[in-house]
Design a protein around this motif. Sequence first.
Motif, PDB file in Angstrom:
ATOM      1  N   THR A 136      -1.000  17.112  22.880  1.00 53.55           N
ATOM      2  CA  THR A 136      -1.262  17.916  21.686  1.00 53.55           C
ATOM      3  C   THR A 136      -0.426  17.485  20.478  1.00 53.55           C
ATOM      4  O   THR A 136      -0.937  17.437  19.364  1.00 53.55           O
ATOM      5  CB  THR A 136      -1.025  19.415  21.976  1.00 53.55           C
ATOM      6  N   ALA A 137       0.844  17.177  20.676  1.00 55.16           N
ATOM      7  CA  ALA A 137       1.692  16.776  19.542  1.00 55.16           C
ATOM      8  C   ALA A 137       1.258  15.423  18.990  1.00 55.16           C
ATOM      9  O   ALA A 137       1.162  15.240  17.772  1.00 55.16           O
ATOM     10  CB  ALA A 137       3.167  16.741  19.960  1.00 55.16           C
ATOM     11  N   SER A 138       0.982  14.457  19.877  1.00 57.15           N
ATOM     12  CA  SER A 138       0.546  13.121  19.430  1.00 57.15           C
ATOM     13  C   SER A 138      -0.774  13.201  18.681  1.00 57.15           C
ATOM     14  O   SER A 138      -0.928  12.614  17.604  1.00 57.15           O
ATOM     15  CB  SER A 138       0.400  12.187  20.637  1.00 57.15           C
ATOM     16  N   SER A 139      -1.727  13.932  19.243  1.00 54.72           N
ATOM     17  CA  SER A 139      -3.034  14.079  18.601  1.00 54.72           C
ATOM     18  C   SER A 139      -2.897  14.755  17.242  1.00 54.72           C
ATOM     19  O   SER A 139      -3.480  14.313  16.251  1.00 54.72           O
ATOM     20  CB  SER A 139      -3.970  14.884  19.522  1.00 54.72           C
ATOM     21  N   SER A 140      -2.102  15.822  17.192  1.00 59.73           N
ATOM     22  CA  SER A 140      -1.906  16.543  15.924  1.00 59.73           C
ATOM     23  C   SER A 140      -1.255  15.670  14.864  1.00 59.73           C
ATOM     24  O   SER A 140      -1.639  15.711  13.690  1.00 59.73           O
ATOM     25  CB  SER A 140      -1.046  17.790  16.153  1.00 59.73           C
ATOM     26  N   LEU A 141      -0.274  14.874  15.271  1.00 58.05           N
ATOM     27  CA  LEU A 141       0.410  13.978  14.332  1.00 58.05           C
ATOM     28  C   LEU A 141      -0.564  12.959  13.737  1.00 58.05           C
ATOM     29  O   LEU A 141      -0.627  12.767  12.515  1.00 58.05           O
ATOM     30  CB  LEU A 141       1.557  13.264  15.037  1.00 58.05           C
ATOM     31  N   LEU A 142      -1.349  12.321  14.582  1.00 53.38           N
ATOM     32  CA  LEU A 142      -2.305  11.317  14.102  1.00 53.38           C
ATOM     33  C   LEU A 142      -3.386  11.963  13.231  1.00 53.38           C
ATOM     34  O   LEU A 142      -3.755  11.417  12.181  1.00 53.38           O
ATOM     35  CB  LEU A 142      -2.926  10.574  15.284  1.00 53.38           C
ATOM     36  N   GLN A 143      -3.877  13.134  13.645  1.00 53.29           N
ATOM     37  CA  GLN A 143      -4.876  13.832  12.832  1.00 53.29           C
ATOM     38  C   GLN A 143      -4.331  14.179  11.455  1.00 53.29           C
ATOM     39  O   GLN A 143      -5.023  13.998  10.442  1.00 53.29           O
ATOM     40  CB  GLN A 143      -5.330  15.118  13.535  1.00 53.29           C
ATOM     41  N   ALA A 144      -3.102  14.669  11.400  1.00 56.95           N
ATOM     42  CA  ALA A 144      -2.496  15.042  10.117  1.00 56.95           C
ATOM     43  C   ALA A 144      -2.368  13.827   9.195  1.00 56.95           C
ATOM     44  O   ALA A 144      -2.643  13.912   7.986  1.00 56.95           O
ATOM     45  CB  ALA A 144      -1.127  15.687  10.344  1.00 56.95           C
ATOM     46  N   GLU A 145      -1.963  12.691   9.750  1.00 55.48           N
ATOM     47  CA  GLU A 145      -1.830  11.472   8.942  1.00 55.48           C
ATOM     48  C   GLU A 145      -3.183  11.012   8.403  1.00 55.48           C
ATOM     49  O   GLU A 145      -3.293  10.591   7.250  1.00 55.48           O
ATOM     50  CB  GLU A 145      -1.177  10.360   9.758  1.00 55.48           C
TER      51      GLU A 145
END
Length: 176
Positions: A65-74
């Motif tokens: 969840t954290a990795s996916s959220s980080l990439l989505q935000a970028e």
Amino acid sequence: MYLDGSIILLAMKKTLLILAIVSGFTVNAQKAKGQVIKSLDSKADYYSNIAQQIWNNPELGYMETASSSLLQAELKKAGFKVEAGVAGMPTAFTASYGSGKPVIGILGEFDALPNMSQQATPDKKPAKEGAPGHACGHHLFGTGSMLAAIETKEWMTKNNIKGTVRYYGTPAEEGG
């Protein structure tokens, strides 16, 4: 160091140069090549930091969840439209920019493997015994692919090239 941004940049330089050729942009190709490389080089530290964040927080497939959220935000910050939770997977997503053809698809994986915790050293030295880790380099793959999508979008925009850039963010196949 395993997390060296030059690994990401080398892979993305090759990817973007191939995309430039495939898209038919051959006039002034050398000029375009130099511009893309200069742009990539200027972002090395920033994207290396993103890969480091994913490395430091290894999450198993379908739970990243954290990795996916980080990439989505970028990708959102770069102007991409993000659709989360695709294909029935909560951490899978697509990020699209532009419209029409060609559609340039770029795959990015960001999951870790079980029992592969590793410090950033050349010798096997777990950061936390029995914990997951990025033995397969998906912290680099997810970040590098994201950089390729963003740079491709920027290059197409600067050169008035029509088409769609789509990043497919996904866990790897089950089991790594």
